[in-house]
Scaffold this motif. Structure first.
Motif, short mmCIF file in Angstrom:
data_model
loop_
_atom_site.label_atom_id
_atom_site.label_comp_id
_atom_site.label_asym_id
_atom_site.label_seq_id
_atom_site.Cartn_x
_atom_site.Cartn_y
_atom_site.Cartn_z
N ILE B 187 0.84 -1.20 0.00
CA ILE B 187 0.00 0.00 0.00
C ILE B 187 0.88 1.25 0.00
N MET B 188 1.95 1.23 0.79
CA MET B 188 2.85 2.39 0.82
C MET B 188 3.49 2.59 -0.54
N LEU B 189 3.90 1.48 -1.17
CA LEU B 189 4.51 1.60 -2.50
C LEU B 189 3.51 2.19 -3.49
N THR B 193 3.97 5.55 -5.61
CA THR B 193 4.01 5.43 -7.06
C THR B 193 2.85 6.16 -7.73
N PHE B 194 1.64 5.91 -7.21
CA PHE B 194 0.45 6.43 -7.88
C PHE B 194 -0.18 7.61 -7.15
N GLY B 195 0.20 7.82 -5.89
CA GLY B 195 -0.40 8.91 -5.13
C GLY B 195 -1.81 8.61 -4.65
N THR B 196 -2.25 7.37 -4.80
CA THR B 196 -3.58 6.98 -4.35
C THR B 196 -3.58 5.48 -4.11
N LYS B 213 8.64 -1.04 -10.49
CA LYS B 213 7.74 -0.68 -9.37
C LYS B 213 6.59 -1.67 -9.30
N LEU B 214 6.02 -2.02 -10.45
CA LEU B 214 4.90 -2.96 -10.45
C LEU B 214 5.33 -4.30 -9.89
N THR B 215 6.57 -4.72 -10.23
CA THR B 215 7.06 -5.99 -9.71
C THR B 215 7.17 -5.93 -8.19
N ALA B 216 7.72 -4.81 -7.69
CA ALA B 216 7.86 -4.68 -6.23
C ALA B 216 6.50 -4.75 -5.56
#
Lengths: 99, 648
Positions: B187-189, B193-196, B213-216
């Protein structure tokens, strides 16, 4: 007579007084040695007054005498009350002000 | 209609609040209140379902916004719900199976004096689980996620006077916590990344994000799924979770909560689709767990723990299918639903057997029970046929699709995955047949259980006399317990055909998860034939071992693999050696560093200042003459310095 000799005498008296303060234990003697040092200073002041030809030194000598008189009153009172409380006039016995 | 969504959650939540706060006054009616509120949730779900069916496929998603939960400057997290086809499937499964299990529990827990509290926890679980699947953002989902974890903890440890149950509850909670950490990091990532973390915002922006980022994010979501769904390496808690009452095992640890990981991955399909490497990890986790759980299921003599191994294995199938991407999502959920029917039915059957056998769980002390519990036998048998994938029953349709999808992955991977899923099907047939034969067929081993025992304590002369008295009298469970079993058995039989024929389930779910047909190197007919052949092989081997020969009442020593599998394939030993010992060594060395280095510096500084001040203190000896000397000395130094300065 050269006034410088008075200065020698003054420093001799001061040294005797200082040595007495440091060496003797009896409070009365220590007290007298303090007086001796004060009077050595007085002598030096008067001698300087003579050397420089003005009266400043003599005036200060008077001040010193007044202060010394007051000091005698207070000091002797302390010594007497200390003697009454502890039956001793040794300055080394009054060494309670330490940790 | 949209405003009804919150009521789905509110009904069981109200039940939990009333039952848990109401006190003993509700002891007489508490269980019925809980059941009625669970049923109310199901009825609302059904009404919404009918309403949803009346709309076009693209207009089916409903939203309800209750209030803004966390308003911070430009950012806000909503208390909002989203009901689409995927959520709807879960809502009906959760509230439907949930209601049946409430009903069953009325009978199963009839003699438990804390029954009201039990129903309060069950309602709490329903509310949290519904919140999990209805949330329209990850933060709210996280709240439901933690809620089901709490309910699971409370219910596993419901018989808290048993140390084993209390320990199992703690273990489940702690292992789940590792997974929960994954979800919170994900959720933090997402936020950075997306701001939401609203579903709409994240999935809309997922296309533009970098693959790294998506992989993480995907891997962290997978960690969360592993914890909740008992997948390798966080699988160790599920077997011990069987310490809870059997209805709990059926509802939470078979049908609903443990499938939350599959929901999470399917829901986050937009994120996973952009991270092929993470998807590969998902598939590997699923494949490993599939075999792992099946092997454990083969070796356990405890009927519930064997079923727990089976649950792990079946969820492995679902995770594997979800990891395949758009060719697998629909089938993962389809298997999830059919599994919900037959596994809940099997657990309720196991509970019914235990109910009639003085709470005995060792299958070696069962045998020949089909004559005494006909309804349990038939419903359990139908669940058995469904899970092994007997042609025509639920498991056949859903599992077959997953095996086909695994082959359709293509390349070497496809062949390996296909082989693993086929092997899993064979092992499933083996251990389920073993369970069936040991429980309902063969000689009645419970009859002589007491007198036959060779190491009966001779110091207890009463033991022999008590033996005849303690011999179980197997009997069929009351109607309130058999009715849910019958309903679930009907689901086990019919759900697969209902969903599978004419691709009904596929068409229903496709607008949410997307679907693409894979190109399988082997035709569907070959896969089906291979599945049936392997199924028969598994059943045959089990029959030779447990049907033809009598089952020893004391477990034989067994091979190295059997012994390892009895110890859950050494998962606890592994955790103990690597994590517990490792942790102990780490903390011990940290304590050592703390004591020697950190404390050394601090204490050393303090000690040096102490020593210095001790020395300085000696100067203050209280003798007036020594002070006078220092005054003279000081004066002499000042005078000498003055003279020196003048001379210079």
């Amino acid at each position: 007579m050269n006034p410088v000799y008075y200065l020698y005498l003054a420093s001799l008296l001061f040294t005797i007084g200082a040595a007495g303060v440091l060496i003797r234990r009896n409070a009365i003697v220590v007290f007298m040695c303090v007086e001796l040092m004060l009077n050595a200073c007085n002598l030096a002041f008067v001698a300087f007054s003579r050397l420089h030809g003005n009266l400043d030194g003599q005036i200060i000598a008077f001040f010193t005498m007044v202060v010394a008189a007051a000091e005698v009153v207070v000091g002797l009172a302390i010594i007497v009350s200390m003697f009454r409380a502890r039956h001793s006039a040794s300055v080394d016995d009054a060494s309670l002000m330490k940790l | 209609m949209d405003n009804l969504i919150a009521l789905l959650i509110a009904a069981p939540l109200l039940g939990a609040a009333v039952l848990l706060c109401g006190g003993r006054a509700l002891d007489r009616v508490g269980h019925w209140l809980g059941t009625v509120l669970a049923a109310a949730s199901f009825v609302i779900g059904a009404v919404l379902f009918v309403d949803m069916l009346g709309k076009g496929a693209d207009a089916r998603t409903m939203h309800q916004h209750l209030f803004t939960w966390v308003p911070v400057a430009g950012f806000k997290a909503d208390m909002g719900f989203q009901l689409d086809q995927l959520s709807m499937t879960f809502v009906l499964l959760i509230s439907g199976v949930g209601t049946l299990i409430h009903l069953y529990s009325v009978g199963y827990m009839a003699h438990d004096e804390r029954r009201r509290r039990f129903f309060g926890y069950l309602n709490l679980f329903l509310a949290a689980m519904l919140l999990l699947v209805l949330a329209d953002n990850y933060l709210l989902l996280y709240m439901g996620w933690e809620g089901v974890g709490l309910a699971s903890y409370l219910l596993i440890g419901f018989w808290q006077h048993k140390p084993s149950a209390a320990t199992a509850a703690k273990k489940a909670f702690l292992v789940n916590r590792v997974g929960d950490m994954g979800l919170s990091i994900a959720i933090m990532l997402m936020f950075t990344t997306f701001g939401t973390f609203a579903f709409g915002g994240v999935f809309g922006a997922a296309d533009g994000a970098s693959e790294g980022k998506l992989t993480a994010i995907s891997l962290m979501l997978l960690l969360a799924a592993c914890g909740k769904s008992a997948q390798v390496p966080l699988q160790s808690w599920l077997g011990d979770a069987m310490e809870g009452p059997t209805p709990v095992s059926a509802l939470i640890h078979a049908a609903t909560m443990v499938t939350a990981g599959v929901y999470l991955i399917t829901r986050s399909s937009a994120v996973f689709n952009g991270a092929p490497n993470a998807q590969l990890v998902v598939v590997v986790v699923g494949a490993v767990t599939l075999i792992f759980g099946a092997i454990v299921g083969c070796a356990k003599d405890d009927i519930k723990k064997s079923l727990a191994g089976s649950t792990m294995s079946q969820i492995g199938y679902m995770i594997l299918a979800a990891g395949l991407g758009p060719i697998g999502y629909v089938f993962a959920i389809m298997h999830l639903v059919t599994h919900g029917f037959f596994k809940a039915g099997l657990f309720l059957g196991a509970g019914s057997v235990m109910h009639g056998m003085n709470d005995e769980v060792d299958m070696r002390k069962y045998g020949g029970l089909r004559r005494y519990m006909p309804v349990t036998f038939v419903t359990f048998g139908l669940g058995y046929l469904a899970i092994i994938g007997f042609p025509g029953l639920s498991g056949f349709f859903s599992k077959d699709k997953i095996i086909e999808a695994a082959f359709a992955k293509g390349g070497t991977e496809g062949w390996i995955l296909g082989a693993v899923t086929l092997l899993g099907a064979a092992i499933t047939a083996y251990y389920m047949t073993r369970m069936m034969l040991m429980t309902f067929f063969g000689e009645e081993r419970w009859r002589h259980a007491e007198t036959r025992s060779p190491d009966a304590p001779s110091a207890e002369p009463a033991a022999a006399g008590r033996g005849a008295h303690d011999e179980p009298h197997p009997h069929e469970s009351p109607w309130i317990m058999t009715i849910p079993m019958i309903v679930l058995a009907v689901g086990s039989v019919g759900a697969g055909a209902f969903f599978g024929i004419g691709n009904r389930f596929l068409n229903w779910l496709e607008p949410v998860t997307g679907h693409s047909e894979g190109h399988s190197p082997v035709s569907a007919g070959v896969v089906t034939t291979a599945t049936i052949v392997l199924l028969l092989v598994g059943v045959g081997i089990a029959y030779l071992q447990y049907g033809r020969r009598p089952v020893p009442a004391v477990a034989p020593r067994g091979s190295l693999l059997t012994r390892a599998a009895r110890r859950d394939l050494l998962q606890d030993d592994f955790n103990h050696v690597v994590l517990v010992r490792g942790g102990e060594h780490l903390t011990r060395s940290l304590v050592y560093v703390d004591h020697s280095l950190v404390d050394g510096v601090v204490n050393g500084t303090a000690a040096s200042f102490g020593g210095l001040s001790g020395r300085l203190r000696k100067v203050q000896n209280g003798y007036a003459r020594s002070y006078a000397l220092s005054m003279f000395g000081g004066t002499a130094v000042v005078v000498a310095a003055t003279l020196l300065m003048r001379a210079v």
